[in-house]
Design an enzyme around this catalytic site. Structure first.
Site, short mmCIF file in Angstrom:
data_model
loop_
_atom_site.label_atom_id
_atom_site.label_comp_id
_atom_site.label_asym_id
_atom_site.label_seq_id
_atom_site.Cartn_x
_atom_site.Cartn_y
_atom_site.Cartn_z
N LYS B 79 0.86 -1.19 0.00
CA LYS B 79 0.00 0.00 0.00
C LYS B 79 0.89 1.24 0.00
CE LYS B 79 -3.96 1.99 2.53
NZ LYS B 79 -4.84 1.88 3.72
N SER B 160 -10.01 2.07 2.62
CA SER B 160 -9.06 2.79 1.80
C SER B 160 -8.07 1.91 1.03
CB SER B 160 -8.27 3.75 2.68
OG SER B 160 -7.39 3.07 3.56
N SER B 184 -10.41 -0.15 6.79
CA SER B 184 -9.72 -0.02 5.51
C SER B 184 -9.05 -1.28 4.98
CB SER B 184 -8.67 1.09 5.59
OG SER B 184 -9.28 2.34 5.55
#
Lengths: 95, 489
Positions: B79, B160, B184
């Site tokens: 990420k 997210s 997330s």
């Protein structure tokens, strides 16, 4: 509770974000909605409840007071928008 | 051959590498080709094929000399919130565009130390603020799943950590790191039909992870199955003196917890998670999950978490408050974007106005408001008090049960653009994931079935603090029962 344009202007100023008048109005509507949403909390009885700031029951650790890092000026300045003689450079602050 | 390499589990790839069926360079190259072929998903912000192939070649050498680590030779995605030395780290924002960290986050360093290979940095909601991956400066991520009616509508991957979930679901990485502040990891895992685990707060170091809300942020793992998630999580976890809230505790061999035996385990079902307007299909899959665990020998217990409805409002004070403080550092002086102004203050204001997206600005302003003089007690302190009540609810529930089973999200993946007009509607996506975040508990989403449109639905398992092992064990049992029909492009 709904926020006034002045409230939003003040908050934007505190947060150091320049907003246009149109943006202020757009944010005013959405921020008011969010503030009203979070105000449900006022119906919860929290008398004698201690605020919870961390879920970890760990006491902050202490370590020996010695230098473990350093001499990385170049690394630190690597991403600076502007640098001058090993310092971050900013626009003139004091006349 | 290429798709045989990508369409296998991480655990089976480790076996294949060990047996010499293929090399890490071959495995990595197959994934690089898959990434190139699926660029329309916009899952990656930065692809790092040169780094990946170099790491893979080094990995093959290590394996040949008998020094294979836990994830030796396994290509993964990171990420773009984890700082990676020498590789752009953006938090999907304009303000950090072009930022090249001179250090490596502890969590990713742990992965490289165990032999993992970095395919690139994956997309996310800007500063991890969002539930649909529609707030990234680098564009929306597309969910690789489509509705079965043949419509070509583009669906959100959740957020997210949308890029992480989309990449793993589309077989362009074997596993991926994520971070979870209010859901997330778990919500995108549910939307993309894969597993995702957020460990106990303090299990994985936050050092070198771009901060959003520090009392809630926690790195975690995505993979297609529970065992692979366990392997990735084990590698990511561990004490780090550089993170003051990192727990100095031994890391279990998480995959060892997957015994399949849950006889006599008490599984709590919280009645407050039956929310108004929840689609029938969510209720159905939840009931199905309860039946599966019952058949496996678990005892189902009704429990109550009475403050559940206050979790979202609590979160939307605490997280923005911490965000407004954390994001004060972006001032255009030391790193990131700088927009020149008439004076220093003007430069700050223009830099931040141009550098942050709307949702980030919104949260900074909410937080600034909640922390401002005259409102601090009414909002921030009040929210911290309710947070304690929410945490106490879980403590009370765990007197009656060992683990909780709930839906992960109140819907399946929705069409891009839906919910974008109303922040509250978007926030409601996290109604089932936020409470355990506020309490710092480990929780996992496991794909359980498909809805009427043929889209994945996940179930969430929430455990006691530090008991990821029970969460994983229950996850393994659900997975075996569900026989989830993975995407097979």
């Amino acid at each position: 509770m709904s926020l006034s344009t002045d409230d939003v202007k003040k908050v934007a100023r505190l947060a150091r974000m320049k907003l246009t008048d149109a943006e202020l109005e757009e944010h005013k509507a959405k921020l008011s909605g969010i503030i009203s949403f979070v105000e449900q909390l006022s119906e919860v009885d929290t008398d004698n409840v201690e605020p919870l700031s961390s879920v970890v029951d760990i006491k902050l650790r202490l370590r020996e007071d010695k230098v473990t890092d350093g001499d990385i000026v170049k690394d630190i300045l690597k991403n600076a928008p502007e640098e001058l003689e090993d310092f971050f450079a900013v626009p003139k602050v004091v006349e | 051959m290429t798709s045989n390499l990508t369409h296998q589990s991480l655990a089976s790839a480790l076996e294949g590498l060990e047996k010499g069926d293929f090399t890490s360079v071959e495995l990595t190259q197959a994934h690089i080709s898959a990434i190139e072929a699926t660029r329309d998903l916009n899952a990656f912000i930065t692809e790092t094929p040169e780094i990946a192939l170099k790491q893979a070649a080094n990995s093959d050498e290590r394996r040949a000399s008998g020094k294979a680590g836990l994830l030796e030779g396994i290509p993964i995605a990171v990420k773009d919130l984890f700082c990676t030395k020498g590789v752009q780290t953006t938090a999907a924002s304009h303000i950090l565009e072009g930022f090249i960290p001179q250090y490596e986050s502890t969590t990713t360093q742990n992965l490289w130390d165990d032999g993992a290979v970095m395919l690139g940095k994956v997309n996310l909601d800007q500063f991890a603020m969002g539930s649909a991956n529609t707030t990234s400066y680098f564009g929306n991520v597309i969910n690789p799943w489509k509705k079965r009616d043949g419509s070509n509508e583009q669906l959100v991957p959740g957020g997210s950590s949308g890029g992480s979930a989309a990449s793993v679901a589309a077989y362009t990485s074997m596993a991926a790191t994520g971070t979870d502040t209010g859901g997330s990891i778990r919500q995108p895992a549910s939307f993309c039909g894969i597993t995702g685990i957020k460990p106990t707060y303090g299990r994985c170091s936050r050092w070198g992870v771009v901060a959003f809300a520090s009392s809630l942020d926690q790195p975690g793992a995505f993979a297609r199955d529970v065992r692979d998630s366990a392997l990735l999580l084990e590698s990511m976890s561990g004490f780090d003196p550089k993170d003051s809230t990192s727990a100095d505790m031994p890391v279990p061999h998480f995959a060892g917890a997957l015994t399949g035996d849950i006889k006599g385990l008490k599984v709590g079902v919280p009645k407050e998670y039956r929310v108004d307007g929840m689609p029938e299909e969510i209720e159905k899959i939840w009931q199905q999950g309860i039946e599966w665990l019952k058949s496996a020998g678990a005892e189902i217990v009704d429990v109550s978490l009475p403050h559940t409805k206050y979790a979202l409002p609590t979160y939307y004070i605490i997280a923005p408050a911490e965000c407004s403080s954390n994001l004060a550092r972006y001032d255009g002086v030391r790193y990131g974007l700088r927009v020149e102004g008439e004076d220093l203050t003007d430069s700050y204001e223009k830099t931040r106005a141009e550098g942050f997206g709307d949702e980030v600005k919104r949260r900074i302003m909410i937080g600034t408001y909640a922390l401002s003089s005259g409102y601090y007690d009414a909002y921030y302190i009040k929210a911290q008090k309710v947070r304690r009540l929410i945490s106490n609810d879980f403590t009370d529930a765990y007197k009656k049960c060992d683990v909780l089973l709930t839906p992960t999200a109140p819907s399946a993946a929705f069409v891009i653009g839906e919910n974008d007009d109303d922040p509250i509607k978007m926030y409601l996506n996290d109604v089932f994931t936020v409470p355990s975040s506020l309490a710092g508990l480990p929780a996992m989403s496991v794909p359980a079935g498909l809805d009427k449109d043929g889209l994945p639905l996940g179930l969430q398992i929430i455990g006691r603090a530090w008991d990821e092992e029970t969460v994983l064990r229950v996850g393994g049992v659900l997975e075996t029962a569900a026989q989830f029909p993975f995407l097979n492009k």
